[in-house]
Motif scaffolding. Structure first.
Motif: not given
Length: 257
Positions: A77-102
């Protein structure tokens, strides 16, 4: 962003997607899923030499969607996918980030209860401070062999990460070996070992290696819903400096379709 966390969550999405592809018998189909969980790391700052380790608690929220189309009489099979992710830190909130991929790739049944999934893809990591933003390009090769109740998976990955800050720009590879056991139809227990080797774009202490062992458990609740838990112990070494240990616990609730 902590690379270990990124690798862990992305690998989970890849494996789930691969399982869906392996189960499909239709010429074409859509798959996807969502997951919400928490992750705690004991030594997030990589403290060494008797310095006090600082832990972190993180919320990890992710989703992915993909499609595949069969070929070779549905053995591949040929496969294609897309993903997203949100990371939220309780400390070091300056490192909160969002990830967009495929990613795009090819799956194939190798016979004798073995299969292969090869993918190439990329991710954009976005922080509130754009100077920390990162783009990562990845190539993965995943093999699976065994039965429906006991199987082994081997994954090799090459990463090329590029950002404005040298300490987050690297090239490296990782390898993972996982043994999976399904004692009953609704449970999966996974024991895995992984090694990563990365070279960062900095003048000193540029090489970083890590060795990790993990024990994971997934319980299917029905209708594609599951709960998961994982415990990992990792040892990290930096060229020209001391090493350090860290422990990671993760748990979550998700659904696939």
């Amino acid at each position: 962003m902590n690379k270990r966390i990124r690798v862990m969550t992305v690998a989970m999405g890849m494996v789930v997607g691969g399982v869906v592809v392996g189960m499909g018998a239709a010429q074409a189909a859509i798959f996807g899923g969502v997951d919400a969980g928490a992750l705690w790391e004991s030594n997030f700052t990589g403290a060494t030499g008797g310095l006090a380790a600082q832990s972190v608690l993180m919320g990890v929220y992710s989703g992915y969607v993909g499609a595949y189309k069969g070929f070779d009489k549905n053995r591949g099979a040929f496969v294609v996918s897309a993903n997203l992710q949100a990371n939220r830190l309780r400390r070091f909130t300056v490192l909160d980030n969002d990830v967009f991929g495929g990613s795009v790739g090819v799956f194939h049944d190798l016979g004798q209860n073995a299969s292969m999934l090869a993918t190439v893809g990329g991710e954009a990591v976005r922080f509130s401070n754009s100077a920390r933003d990162l783009a990562t390009y990845m190539a993965r090769l995943h093999f699976k062999e065994g039965s429906q109740t006991l199987w082994v998976g081997e994954t090799g990955e090459y990463d090329d990460a590029r950002g404005q800050e040298n300490f987050s720009t690297y090239r490296g590879y990782s390898a993972t070996l996982a043994v999976n056991w399904k004692p009953i139809t609704s449970d999966v227990i996974t024991l895995s070992a992984a090694r990563a080797h990365d070279r960062y774009n900095i003048p000193t202490a540029s090489i970083r290696t890590s060795d990790a062992g993990s024990l994971g458990w997934l319980q299917e609740l029905g209708h594609g819903i599951y709960v998961r838990a994982q415990a990992s112990r990792e040892y990290v070494t930096v060229a020209g400096g001391p090493g350090f240990h860290t422990t990671i616990y993760a748990a979550g609730l998700g659904a696939t379709f």
